[in-house]
Design a protein around this motif. Structure first.
Motif, PDB file in Angstrom:
ATOM      1  N   ASP A   1      -5.428   1.422   2.484  1.00 36.38           N
ATOM      2  CA  ASP A   1      -4.856   1.650   3.917  1.00 36.38           C
ATOM      3  C   ASP A   1      -5.902   3.636   3.973  1.00 36.38           C
ATOM      4  O   ASP A   1      -6.083   4.146   3.532  1.00 36.38           O
ATOM      5  CB  ASP A   1      -3.956   2.072   4.624  1.00 36.38           C
ATOM      6  CG  ASP A   1      -2.555   2.594   3.648  1.00 36.38           C
ATOM      7  OD1 ASP A   1      -3.105   3.257   2.611  1.00 36.38           O
ATOM      8  OD2 ASP A   1      -1.267   2.569   3.784  1.00 36.38           O
ATOM      9  N   SER A   2      -5.570   4.094   5.126  1.00 33.26           N
ATOM     10  CA  SER A   2      -5.936   5.570   5.318  1.00 33.26           C
ATOM     11  C   SER A   2      -5.206   6.411   4.719  1.00 33.26           C
ATOM     12  O   SER A   2      -5.896   6.990   4.022  1.00 33.26           O
ATOM     13  CB  SER A   2      -5.754   5.902   6.855  1.00 33.26           C
ATOM     14  OG  SER A   2      -4.565   5.991   7.239  1.00 33.26           O
TER      15      SER A   2
ATOM     16  N   ILE B   1      -9.678  -2.511   8.211  1.00 34.63           N
ATOM     17  CA  ILE B   1      -7.841  -2.276   8.336  1.00 34.63           C
ATOM     18  C   ILE B   1      -8.498  -0.736   8.809  1.00 34.63           C
ATOM     19  O   ILE B   1      -7.626  -0.505  10.077  1.00 34.63           O
ATOM     20  CB  ILE B   1      -8.065  -2.343   6.902  1.00 34.63           C
ATOM     21  CG1 ILE B   1      -7.849  -2.665   6.513  1.00 34.63           C
ATOM     22  CG2 ILE B   1      -6.549  -1.454   6.547  1.00 34.63           C
ATOM     23  CD1 ILE B   1      -7.031  -3.627   4.692  1.00 34.63           C
ATOM     24  N   LEU B   2      -9.454  -0.161   8.644  1.00 39.41           N
ATOM     25  CA  LEU B   2      -9.515   1.285   9.357  1.00 39.41           C
ATOM     26  C   LEU B   2      -9.449   1.764  10.821  1.00 39.41           C
ATOM     27  O   LEU B   2      -9.401   2.291  11.270  1.00 39.41           O
ATOM     28  CB  LEU B   2     -10.282   2.053   8.276  1.00 39.41           C
ATOM     29  CG  LEU B   2     -10.002   2.027   7.162  1.00 39.41           C
ATOM     30  CD1 LEU B   2     -10.552   3.498   6.714  1.00 39.41           C
ATOM     31  CD2 LEU B   2      -8.275   3.112   6.625  1.00 39.41           C
TER      32      LEU B   2
ATOM     33  N   SER C   1     -13.646  -1.509   4.043  1.00 38.02           N
ATOM     34  CA  SER C   1     -12.436  -1.907   4.317  1.00 38.02           C
ATOM     35  C   SER C   1     -12.456  -1.080   5.870  1.00 38.02           C
ATOM     36  O   SER C   1     -11.817  -0.441   6.446  1.00 38.02           O
ATOM     37  CB  SER C   1     -11.290  -0.516   3.803  1.00 38.02           C
ATOM     38  OG  SER C   1     -11.372  -1.088   2.313  1.00 38.02           O
TER      39      SER C   1
ATOM     40  N   SER D   1       0.127  -0.974  -0.165  1.00 44.79           N
ATOM     41  CA  SER D   1      -0.043  -0.728   0.206  1.00 44.79           C
ATOM     42  C   SER D   1       0.997   1.253  -0.308  1.00 44.79           C
ATOM     43  O   SER D   1       0.416   2.638  -0.953  1.00 44.79           O
ATOM     44  CB  SER D   1      -0.452   0.130   0.919  1.00 44.79           C
ATOM     45  OG  SER D   1      -0.170   0.117   2.556  1.00 44.79           O
TER      46      SER D   1
END
Length: 780
Positions: free
Chosen positions: A585-586, A629-630, A626, A550
């Motif tokens: 990701d973020s 993940i976050l 997501s 990522s």
């Protein structure tokens, strides 16, 4: 002689009066003491004449009846005192006359009365202080006054302010005022740079005037100036330049410098650029300061440093031998400047290494890692890596391995792991050029460095930001990329060759690039905004057959966004995540939200608002998918800001309310004060808003928030959740601020007057990936 019928208190003849004056007791006492102080003892002849004169005088007085034993005649003597104006004052008697002689004008008595009054006032003040602060407080006050009196400069520390021209007198007065200030400040501790610079400024301004009257500068003033201006302290960065000028002035004034002052003056002269003058002055002191036991070592060490800096190796060697052969106690590390000078030239590098071995032998077990590092840095700086390697091996093996003269290096030393320790140490110390030299030395010996170590050097080069280091980083990184490509090509060619055929990689012997190598370059190209190089790097990355992560993906996406190609970011993200199975990701979502038209464009084209609302809701749905993940930790505040303001800019009040509720419940978002104000005012730039008419809106928002928190505080106290007098805890305050924003957003939805509000919210929730369920709170 006077008539017999006349009394002798009115008239006396001149001869008798002369004798009478000699008989006056007080005058006789004064003459006796003055003669003892001013004249030598008389000879015997003179004493005999005096006795005869005294006998004759006694007879005359007896005839006149002026002796004490005479009862017939009385004598009265009047005493007078002359004041400052010449006026005479008659004294009462002989006692007052004696007092007048000891204390003319009666000043002692009046001064005594003043002292008695001052003592009485001080006693009363002490009693008042003891009554208020006690005896300890009075003692502290007394000590404080004493310390302030001690801090005041002595009279000898001030220059005379008379007999100067108007301009010169102004400068002298300014210097005196600065000396007074320095005296008070220096007593309390180390002076600040501002004070030292001010003293130098006023002294330098007064130098021309003082040069006309050097005799007016007291020795105490020179001592103070030297103490402050020549102090070896971080607050005195201009120490050497100040010392150089000050020493010259003191010599011109005829002041004899102490030994330590002379040595410091020579060093200051040398550093100021007058190297020949400093060396000449040093030579003149060889038989004086250079021969004394207490200054011998310091004197010759100064000479060694100067000769090393001027490159005079012959004299430096003689001085070094003089120090080594001397019986005085010294630190052998004085050889370090000599080693550095020898290491700088190929012709003397061998001598420098021999001096290092001599230093190591003299120090023995006292040698430290810092000593080794210092010597290694000397050889690396002059590109004598071989000698630096010898020293490093001796350091790491405790002097058990000597590589000098050997044709084959032991495997334990000639290994990437051993060199890697050295590289890590040099990189950590910031010696990047030395680390580069070590890399080249490894390759010359056929030792392949580890990619992780080379990546560390590449990262350090890139972080330094200098043009040369960035060029070195790119050259080495692309050399590693080329090594990776060669390896892949050889592997492909090997499939079509017989099993006994082996192909070897050619080139400079760099390790193969890995994901970290590409990531370092990608981040640097992104930060520098070099999108063409980023695209070239991405093509090489895809050819290198390395699976991206990522981080690598985000650098590419941000580069496209910075290059003005934000409209391609969403499609590129979908393709890459599907192709390489990379989970966003973020930071990935950060670039996706920034790439939305509502955040890229100043104004949405007419008729495109509905389409952009749909895209924004779809992107939020991607975030929900997501969430695993976050939601591992609280969501990044900047990402949450872009999410909320994207809905706000599109005026999607339903989406904004749902997004805010989802962020709080699913992503554990707690809005800070700044976000609360931004949503209430409707702006991402509060500073810019405050400058215009929005300042009133900010004041209104602050008043509403304050009233809400105050009301909730009272309610919590009323329900017993808080005790009376307790402040609102921080965690409760954050939660209440979040509730305030939700009430505000929900109120805006209700103000729309949509009759199908529930159905609209459900539809928006479905589009935003909330499965048709509208998140809510129990207290809403």
């Amino acid at each position: 002689m006077p008539p017999r019928a006349l009394r002798v208190d009115s008239f006396i003849c001149r001869s008798c009066l002369s004798s009478l004056r000699k008989r006056t007791p007080t005058a006789q006492w004064v003459l006796r003491h003055s003669s003892q102080a001013a004249q030598p003892v008389a000879s015997e002849a003179s004493s005999h004449r005096s006795r005869e004169q005294e006998i004759e005088r006694q007879k005359t007085l007896e005839t006149l009846g002026l002796l004490k034993g005479s009862k017939d005649v009385g004598v009265s003597v009047n005493y007078f005192e002359q004041g400052k104006g010449g006026k005479l004052r008659r004294l009462r008697d002989e006692d007052e006359f004696g007092q007048s002689l000891n204390d003319p004008g009666g000043e002692a008595e009046s001064r005594m009365k003043e002292l008695e009054q001052e003592l009485e006032q001080a006693t009363q003040f002490t009693k008042i202080v003891e009554k208020i602060w006690g005896k300890q407080g009075a003692e502290k006050l007394r000590k404080r006054v004493e310390s302030q009196e001690e801090a005041l400069p002595k009279p000898s520390l001030l220059l005379p302010e008379e007999d100067w021209t108007a301009q010169d007198r102004t400068r002298i007065v300014q210097l005196n005022n600065m000396i007074r200030t320095i005296g008070r400040k220096a007593h309390s501790g180390v002076l600040l740079p501002k004070r030292i610079n001010s003293l130098w400024k006023y002294y330098y301004a007064a130098r021309i005037a003082l040069s006309k009257k050097w005799e007016s500068v007291h020795a105490d003033i020179w001592d103070l100036l030297w103490q402050i201006l020549a102090a070896d302290h971080p607050n005195n960065p201009n120490r050497m330049s100040h010392t150089h000028v000050l020493a010259k002035d003191m010599q011109n004034a005829g002041v004899a410098l102490r030994d330590d002052q002379q040595l410091l003056a020579i060093e200051a002269t040398f550093i100021s650029g007058l190297q020949e003058d400093a060396i000449t002055a040093h030579k003149k002191l060889v038989t004086t300061i250079g021969a004394r036991p207490d200054t011998f070592v310091e004197f010759w060490q100064l000479g060694l440093r100067m000769y090393c800096l001027t490159g005079d190796i012959a004299r430096a060697e003689r001085v070094a031998n003089t120090l080594l052969e001397s019986p005085y106690e010294k630190d052998p590390r004085f050889l370090l400047p000599f080693i550095r000078m020898c290491a700088e030239k190929p012709a003397t590098v061998e001598k420098g290494f021999e001096l290092y071995q001599r230093l190591r032998s003299v120090l023995g077990d006292a040698i430290t890692i810092e000593d080794y590092d210092q010597v290694i840095s000397y050889f690396l700086a002059s590109n004598e890596t071989e000698y630096a390697f010898y020293v490093f091996v001796e350091m790491m093996t405790s002097n058990t391995v000597d590589l000098r003269g050997t044709h084959r290096v032991p495997p334990s030393v000639a290994s990437p792991f051993f060199y890697g320790k050295w590289l890590k140490r040099l990189i950590g110390a910031g010696d990047l050029q030395g680390a580069h030299n070590v890399l080249l030395h490894m390759k010359s010996r056929g030792v392949m460095p580890q990619a992780i170590v080379v990546n560390g050097l590449i990262g350090a080069w890139l972080r330094s930001g200098t043009a040369d280091n960035i060029k070195n980083a790119e050259d080495v990184a692309w050399a590693m990329i080329n090594a990776r490509m060669q390896f892949l090509n050889i592997r492909k060619d090997m499939k079509n060759l017989a099993t006994y055929v082996r192909l070897r990689q050619y080139g400079e012997g760099w390790p193969r690039a890995n994901l970290e190598t590409f990531s370092l370059l990608a981040e640097n190209y992104k930060d520098r905004g070099i999108h063409p190089k980023m695209e070239e790097l991405w093509r090489a990355f895809r050819d290198a057959e390395i699976a991206p992560n990522s981080f690598m993906l985000n650098q590419l996406l941000f580069s496209y966004l910075q290059d003005g190609q934000g409209k391609h970011v969403a499609a590129l993200t979908r393709d890459l995540t599907n192709q390489y199975q990379v989970e966003p990701d973020s930071w990935t979502f950060m670039v996706l939200w920034q790439a939305l038209a509502v955040n890229r464009l100043i104004q949405i084209p007419s008729g495109q608002t509905g389409k952009e609302i749909s895209r924004t809701r779809s992107l939020f749905a991607e975030m929900i998918r997501s969430a695993h993940i976050l939601a591992t930790s609280s969501i990044d505040v900047q990402l949450a800001r872009f999410v909320l303001h994207s809905f706000r800019k599109l005026d999607d009040k339903f989406g904004l309310l749902l997004a805010y509720r989802a962020l709080r419940q699913i992503f554990k978002f707690e809005p800070p004060d700044s976000v609360v104000f931004e949503l209430h005012v409707g702006s991402m730039d509060l500073e810019r808003t405050a400058k215009g008419k929005g300042g009133l809106r900010l004041m209104h928002a602050g008043k509403q928030i304050e009233d809400y928190l105050k009301r909730r505080h009272e309610e919590l106290i009323a329900t017993g959740q808080l005790s009376a007098g307790d402040d609102l805890p921080d965690d409760i305050k954050r939660e209440e601020l979040g509730n305030f924003v939700e009430f505000f957003l929900q109120n805006q939805v209700e103000l729309l007057g949509d009759e199908n509000m529930e159905q609209t919210l459900e539809q928006a929730a479905t589009e935003m990936g909330l499965d048709g369920e509208v998140p809510s709170f129990d207290d809403v």
